[in-house]
Design a protein around this motif. Structure first.
Motif, PDB file in Angstrom:
ATOM      1  N   UNK A  75       0.717  -1.604   0.007  1.00  0.00           N
ATOM      2  CA  UNK A  75       0.001   0.015  -0.056  1.00  0.00           C
ATOM      3  C   UNK A  75       0.898   1.514   0.271  1.00  0.00           C
ATOM      4  N   UNK A  76       1.023   1.806  -1.007  1.00  0.00           N
ATOM      5  CA  UNK A  76       2.051   3.556  -1.282  1.00  0.00           C
ATOM      6  C   UNK A  76       0.792   4.064  -0.711  1.00  0.00           C
ATOM      7  N   UNK A  77       0.671   4.486   0.636  1.00  0.00           N
ATOM      8  CA  UNK A  77      -0.209   4.957   1.845  1.00  0.00           C
ATOM      9  C   UNK A  77       0.620   5.932   2.332  1.00  0.00           C
ATOM     10  N   UNK A  78       2.140   6.467   1.808  1.00  0.00           N
ATOM     11  CA  UNK A  78       2.227   7.475   2.832  1.00  0.00           C
ATOM     12  C   UNK A  78       3.647   8.067   2.180  1.00  0.00           C
ATOM     13  N   UNK A  79       2.950   8.467   1.174  1.00  0.00           N
ATOM     14  CA  UNK A  79       3.343   9.399   0.557  1.00  0.00           C
ATOM     15  C   UNK A  79       3.319  10.956   1.151  1.00  0.00           C
ATOM     16  N   UNK A  80       2.222  11.185   0.647  1.00  0.00           N
ATOM     17  CA  UNK A  80       2.322  12.391   1.254  1.00  0.00           C
ATOM     18  C   UNK A  80       2.346  13.183   3.222  1.00  0.00           C
ATOM     19  N   UNK A  81       2.484  12.059   3.885  1.00  0.00           N
ATOM     20  CA  UNK A  81       3.422  12.381   4.819  1.00  0.00           C
ATOM     21  C   UNK A  81       4.662  13.802   5.615  1.00  0.00           C
ATOM     22  N   UNK A  82       5.627  13.983   3.803  1.00  0.00           N
ATOM     23  CA  UNK A  82       6.469  14.505   3.753  1.00  0.00           C
ATOM     24  C   UNK A  82       6.547  15.699   3.738  1.00  0.00           C
ATOM     25  N   UNK A  83       4.621  16.017   3.293  1.00  0.00           N
ATOM     26  CA  UNK A  83       4.608  17.392   3.067  1.00  0.00           C
ATOM     27  C   UNK A  83       3.704  17.791   4.661  1.00  0.00           C
ATOM     28  N   UNK A  84       3.865  17.248   5.341  1.00  0.00           N
ATOM     29  CA  UNK A  84       3.465  17.249   6.712  1.00  0.00           C
ATOM     30  C   UNK A  84       4.301  17.788   7.591  1.00  0.00           C
TER      31      UNK A  84
END
Length: 405
Positions: A75-84
């Motif tokens: 699951x590619x579910x962690x891509x957006x975390x680096x923006x936060x």
């Protein structure tokens, strides 16, 4: 129970010049980081049938496409975390993974190795973790830093006088109460949103928001643990002692934590176990990493380790106690010291339990030593066989000072 790995790669793609950067996952060398993921993955699949991965694009490219690890689902579910979040908040990747679960699960770290199915953990358990940390000194330091740095903290972050500081070690964590995990992670996100993270050292936040917060919110409900309580991670009941595999007391579970990943013999044990249990996958990994095979570099040492591994796996605890051992001929006893012949270096003073080395000038078994030392008037004699067993196996597996004959 669904077994899960998570790998948020932003922490290893940032701050390359930072001494605390996680490019090697905390290991002595990057290759051991890869070996750790591989051994953890292969053992989980062997004992539970499947394992899922929650990661980002780079994590899939590294673990799946390059290293070749097989997961039931990715699951590619962690891509957006680096923006936060800051890359120093490495626990966020794990916590977001907990929040996404919709069925009973067990999350295991990439440095956790399940050599057999876990004991005492079932689908009926609401909340589980590895163990409880009671008044572990670094947790006091980290909590105090958070309290001083944050403008907002929940009231339960202010411990009452005499109150224990308890955190849940998340080497493994999970259970069937996925609703509680969602609440706990959302609470953590709310705490982070209400504070200015740019002005503080984010690194100490990890254990506080992941492990301390989890216990503070849900400890009153009861958290089932694999092991007991500790105030020192290195005093955990043998979870870092490769030389005790197979372990008769706690099951065949290893969690290679913290600074121990930078210890030579721990890295050697990781590599040797991967090569011993999964030789095909190990050889292929070495090819992919374009490094020489460990068996080529240290064949004699590794062959001896393999011989010892086989003895320990093919014999019961009681049978191992009867097997003879002897001092490695590269070492000798000189007066009250154990000496390495080639260099003349003194390795141990023969005082206390180290006096046992003298017995191995000739072939002798652990049972023989126990029988010689046993004193029915001494309460410590009740566990003497396990004390001597641990001492001897440490010197066989880690140091090659003693050898089975």
């Amino acid at each position: 129970m669904k077994i899960i790995h998570s790998f948020w790669t932003y922490p290893i793609r940032s701050k390359k010049d930072d001494q605390r950067n996680r490019t090697s996952g905390g290991w002595l060398d990057t290759k051991y980081h890869y070996m750790s993921w591989m051994l953890s993955n292969l053992l989980a699949k062997e004992n539970y049938g499947s394992i899922d991965l929650y990661t980002d694009n780079f994590g899939k490219e590294l673990l799946v496409d390059e290293i070749g690890l097989e997961y039931t689902n990715v699951y590619l579910a962690l891509n957006d975390l680096e923006n936060k979040y800051s890359p120093n908040l490495w626990a966020i990747g794990k916590m977001e993974t907990y929040r996404l679960q919709e069925e009973p699960f067990l999350h295991i770290d990439g440095d956790v190795y399940l050599f057999e199915r876990l004991k005492n953990i079932t689908l009926e358990d609401g909340l589980v973790c590895q163990n409880l940390e009671i008044n572990y000194p670094p947790n006091f330091e980290n909590l105090e830093l958070v309290r001083k740095s944050f403008d907002f903290i929940p009231e339960y972050f202010n411990l009452k006088e005499g109150e224990d500081l308890i955190a849940a070690n998340a080497g493994i964590i999970g259970g069937h109460r996925v609703d509680l995990f969602k609440n706990y992670v959302n609470e953590a996100y709310d705490i982070l949103r209400r504070n200015d993270l740019s002005e503080i050292n984010n690194y100490p936040l990890n254990t506080i928001i992941e492990q301390f917060l989890f216990y503070q919110m849900h400890g009153h409900l009861g958290i089932k643990t694999l092991f007991g309580k500790t105030n020192n991670e290195y005093n955990l009941p043998n979870v870092q002692k490769w030389f005790l595999l197979p372990n008769i007391d706690i099951g065949n579970y290893i969690h290679q934590m913290s600074e121990s990943k930078r210890v030579d013999f721990c890295c050697e044990q990781l590599e040797a176990r991967l090569a011993f249990h999964y030789p095909v996958e190990y050889t292929e990994l070495m090819r992919k990493l374009k490094e020489k095979s460990m068996l080529e570099n240290q064949s004699e040492r590794i062959e001896r380790l393999f011989d010892s591994f086989k003895i320990l796996e093919d014999n019961t605890y009681e049978e191992v106690l009867k097997k003879n051992l002897k001092l490695n001929p590269l070492f000798e006893i000189q007066g009250d010291k154990l000496i390495q012949k080639a260099t003349g270096e003194s390795l141990f003073q023969l005082i206390g339990i180290n006096r046992i080395f003298k017995a191995f000038a000739n072939e002798v078994s652990i049972n023989d030593i126990v029988a010689h030392l046993y004193d029915e008037t001494n309460p410590d004699s009740e566990n003497l066989d396990r004390i001597i067993y641990s001492f001897v196996l440490n010197k066989v597996i880690y140091f090659d000072i003693l050898r089975f004959v």
